[in-house]
Design a protein around this motif. Structure first.
Motif, mmCIF file in Angstrom:
data_model
loop_
_atom_site.group_PDB
_atom_site.id
_atom_site.type_symbol
_atom_site.label_atom_id
_atom_site.label_comp_id
_atom_site.label_asym_id
_atom_site.label_seq_id
_atom_site.Cartn_x
_atom_site.Cartn_y
_atom_site.Cartn_z
ATOM 1 N N ARG A 1 0.915 -1.254 0.037
ATOM 2 C CA ARG A 1 0.030 0.019 -0.072
ATOM 3 C C ARG A 1 0.864 1.388 0.164
ATOM 4 N N GLN B 1 2.141 1.756 -3.274
ATOM 5 C CA GLN B 1 1.300 2.262 -4.211
ATOM 6 C C GLN B 1 0.921 3.617 -4.002
ATOM 7 N N ASN C 1 3.487 5.417 -5.926
ATOM 8 C CA ASN C 1 3.343 5.199 -7.331
ATOM 9 C C ASN C 1 2.294 6.335 -7.884
ATOM 10 N N LYS C 2 1.240 6.560 -7.088
ATOM 11 C CA LYS C 2 0.234 7.568 -7.379
ATOM 12 C C LYS C 2 0.808 8.874 -7.396
ATOM 13 N N SER D 1 7.099 4.953 -11.460
ATOM 14 C CA SER D 1 6.404 3.669 -10.550
ATOM 15 C C SER D 1 7.136 2.510 -10.479
#
Lengths: 72, 254
Positions: free
Chosen positions: B156, B159, B162-163, B169
């Motif tokens: 998470r 993630q 990466n957002k 990413s």
């Protein structure tokens, strides 16, 4: 610390570009622009040429050696 | 001149410290106290079951680190993308918090792995008694659960990274995720990675030598244990070989 001085921040202000905008145009990250402006990183020739192309000036008008050179 | 004197003085002090340390070490090993140290050094990390304290400590660390990770994820999940486009500083507070989140989630995962693997190793060893089976099973299941939870929290965290940095990413479960991530970095980011890797290389050199010395002392004071020393030596050789292989690439013809 880098041996170069630069006018990147000044030219960005002239053209109203953010660090992110300049970074996007030369294919680098915003953090890299911040490192260059702070003098913590000397860009490669390729990156320097790309920055110069964005500002439409020569590389020598942006980057200079600290203390000048011994030539001439 | 003053700077050179200071360096000479520093080297002299280091030399004296090494001499003193070596003298103390030799005395300890040769003395009666050193010979009988195993009976003197009674360190039993347990209250009820054997080694329950270290396992409890691991559980506590994981609870704290998992809590910190959850706190960080909750705090950063609603931060707009991109992270403050007109930020002029290197590393605004959200970027800094994100880097800390990734580090904490990584440490959490490492401690969870240590807990699980130690519990499995203890259950498989001849040291554990039949009466300790429930205790061992609890540790194995809890350790495994900790690994799964820490893996999810780390996923998470990645993630979230990466957002905010979609052009760089990281494919967490990808076979070549690390290489693909590195290839996306620009030159300054790669330079930071190289510098960090060299610092890690120097730190691991010191850690490996220190570890081998620790196991020599363990053999002196407790029982002869060559395997850890050999394993650390092999890891050291792999590390050196990797370094010189990479450095020698520049001399090879393309």
């Amino acid at each position: 610390m880098s041996e170069l001085t630069n006018r990147v921040r000044e030219l960005r202000a002239r053209d109203r570009l953010s660090q992110g905008d300049l970074a996007a145009q030369i294919g680098a990250s915003r953090q890299t622009i911040a490192l260059i402006e702070r003098g913590d990183y000397s860009p490669s020739i390729v990156l320097a040429l790309k920055i110069a192309a964005v500002f439409e000036v020569s590389v020598e008008e942006i980057f200079a050696l600290k203390g000048g050179t011994d030539n001439g | 001149m003053a700077k050179n004197m200071s360096k000479t003085m520093k080297n002299t002090l280091y030399m004296l410290a090494y001499l003193l340390g070596g003298g103390i070490f030799g005395f300890l090993i040769a003395s009666d106290w050193g010979q009988n140290a195993s009976s003197s050094l009674r360190f039993d990390p347990s209250i009820y079951y054997k080694y329950d304290l270290p396992f409890a400590l691991a559980a506590l660390i994981i609870i704290v680190l998992s809590g910190l990770t959850l706190f960080g994820l909750n705090r950063l999940k609603n931060v707009p993308v991109p992270l403050d486009d007109w930020a002029e500083e290197l590393g605004n507070k959200e970027e800094y918090a994100l880097s800390k989140l990734l580090m904490v989630s990584a440490f959490n995962h490492i401690v969870a792995m240590i807990w699980m693997l130690t519990a499995i190793a203890y259950s498989a060893s001849s040291v554990s008694a039949p009466s300790e089976v429930p205790f061992i099973l609890v540790n194995i299941f809890a350790g495994t659960a900790a690994v799964l939870v820490s893996t999810f929290l780390q996923f998470r965290s990645v993630q979230l990274y990466n957002k905010h940095f979609s052009e760089r990413s990281l494919d967490y479960f990808g076979k070549n995720g690390q290489k693909e991530f590195f290839d996306k970095l620009d030159e300054a980011e790669k330079f930071t990675v190289y510098r960090s890797a060299f610092t890690a290389y120097k730190a691991v050199n010191i850690a490996l030598v220190s570890g081998m010395i620790v196991f020599v002392l363990y053999s002196v004071f407790f029982t002869f244990s060559p395997l850890p020393i050999v394993v650390l030596g092999i890891i050291w050789m792999i590390q050196q070989a990797s370094y010189y292989y990479e450095a020698s690439k520049v001399y090879r013809n393309k």
